[in-house]
Design a protein around this motif. Structure first.
Motif, PDB file in Angstrom:
ATOM      1  N   LEU A  24       0.719  -1.239  -0.079  1.00 50.66           N
ATOM      2  CA  LEU A  24       0.056  -0.056  -0.034  1.00 50.66           C
ATOM      3  C   LEU A  24       0.803   1.377   0.102  1.00 50.66           C
ATOM      4  N   ILE A  27       2.305   2.014  -3.227  1.00 51.33           N
ATOM      5  CA  ILE A  27       1.314   2.662  -4.275  1.00 51.33           C
ATOM      6  C   ILE A  27       1.172   4.257  -3.965  1.00 51.33           C
ATOM      7  N   TYR A  29      -0.753   4.936  -0.617  1.00 50.51           N
ATOM      8  CA  TYR A  29      -1.378   5.167   0.264  1.00 50.51           C
ATOM      9  C   TYR A  29      -0.685   5.503   1.588  1.00 50.51           C
ATOM     10  N   GLN A 110      -0.559  -7.084  -5.649  1.00 43.38           N
ATOM     11  CA  GLN A 110      -0.541  -5.735  -5.266  1.00 43.38           C
ATOM     12  C   GLN A 110      -1.585  -5.002  -5.901  1.00 43.38           C
ATOM     13  N   GLN A 111      -1.909  -5.366  -7.447  1.00 42.50           N
ATOM     14  CA  GLN A 111      -2.825  -4.759  -8.320  1.00 42.50           C
ATOM     15  C   GLN A 111      -4.283  -5.299  -7.965  1.00 42.50           C
ATOM     16  N   TYR A 114      -4.993  -2.844  -4.893  1.00 40.64           N
ATOM     17  CA  TYR A 114      -5.053  -1.621  -5.321  1.00 40.64           C
ATOM     18  C   TYR A 114      -6.657  -1.474  -5.911  1.00 40.64           C
ATOM     19  N   GLU A 118      -9.563   1.038  -5.020  1.00 42.83           N
ATOM     20  CA  GLU A 118     -10.049   1.995  -5.812  1.00 42.83           C
ATOM     21  C   GLU A 118     -11.766   2.011  -5.933  1.00 42.83           C
TER      22      GLU A 118
END
Length: 251
Positions: A24, A27, A29, A110-111, A114, A118
């Motif tokens: 996180l 990315i 966050y 990770q994707q 994310y 979102e």
């Protein structure tokens, strides 16, 4: 002022929790805290600003992640996502009772994390998370929408949603299928009809000044017969808006 999304992680497996935090933060966050039990999460929610919670369903305490989800629904107006290794029908049905904003099954990339965050942020309707939150929104006369959070609105820039204070928005300009949201020192592009976006903003501050513009009346520096000036930008105004502003100044 831009603020990254603040996330609370509730996960009793320390290795997984640390891995999630690294993903996180990479990315972009901000991690408010990383806790392992219901009681710790409850304390963080009381004392910290949290925008979203990631919750393991099975925790190292008598109270489960589902109990925490219920607590959030009843007391806070924020989205939460269950992150669990359990995807059996009974667990899913139990989780559905507290209406999570996402359900992510371990292991994940990770994707995946994310994307779940979102979608949860984009789809969450602030103001519907519990009686306490609904009452607060009613008192402040802030219109409910899937982007509004108390005194702010989420605006997407690249791969993140940033929180923009309403007071920092000076004006919004329609440009084909996009809107240009102007703050004191930045511009953001948003894909939305101007009319729909106006409904997300406080009615006491934001007005349709022209067919292509929404303005924050607190930022008007000057006015003439055809335009207003905001931060050295000349913005055309309609006859009705001109009469409204003049009437407000004289009242």
């Amino acid at each position: 002022m831009e603020q990254p999304i603040r996330i609370l992680i509730v996960e009793d497996n320390v290795i997984i929790a640390d891995d999630m935090q690294s993903m996180l933060e990479e990315i972009g966050y901000e991690i408010v805290d990383n806790v392992i039990v219901y009681e710790q999460a409850e304390e963080v929610l009381k004392t910290q600003q949290v925008d979203l919670v990631l919750i393991d369903i099975i925790l190292a305490s008598d109270r489960t992640g589902i109990d925490l989800g219920k607590h959030i629904r009843e007391n806070y107006d924020i989205p939460f996502i269950f992150v669990t290794s359990n995807s059996d029908r009974a667990t899913v049905e139990n989780a559905k009772t507290v209406k999570p904003n996402g359900y992510l099954v371990k292991p994940f990339e990770q994707q995946d994390l994310y994307t779940s965050i979102e979608i949860a942020l984009a789809n969450f309707t602030y103001g519907s998370g519990g009686d306490k939150a609904e009452n607060q929104m009613s008192q402040d006369d802030v219109p409910m929408s899937n982007s509004v959070l108390k005194d702010s609105i989420f605006v997407k820039k690249q791969h993140l949603y940033y929180r923009i204070q309403f007071g920092d928005i000076q004006f919004i300009k329609a440009d084909n299928v996009y809107l240009e949201v102007n703050t004191v020192d930045k511009k953001f592009l948003v894909r939305s009809p101007l009319k729909d976006y106006l409904e997300k903003l406080p009615k006491t501050k934001f007005y349709r000044a022209h067919k292509s513009y929404i303005v924050n009346v607190d930022h008007i520096d000057a006015i003439n017969s055809k335009d207003i000036m905001i931060n050295n930008n000349l913005i055309p105004i309609s006859k009705d808006f001109k009469e409204f502003i003049i009437s407000a100044m004289n009242s």
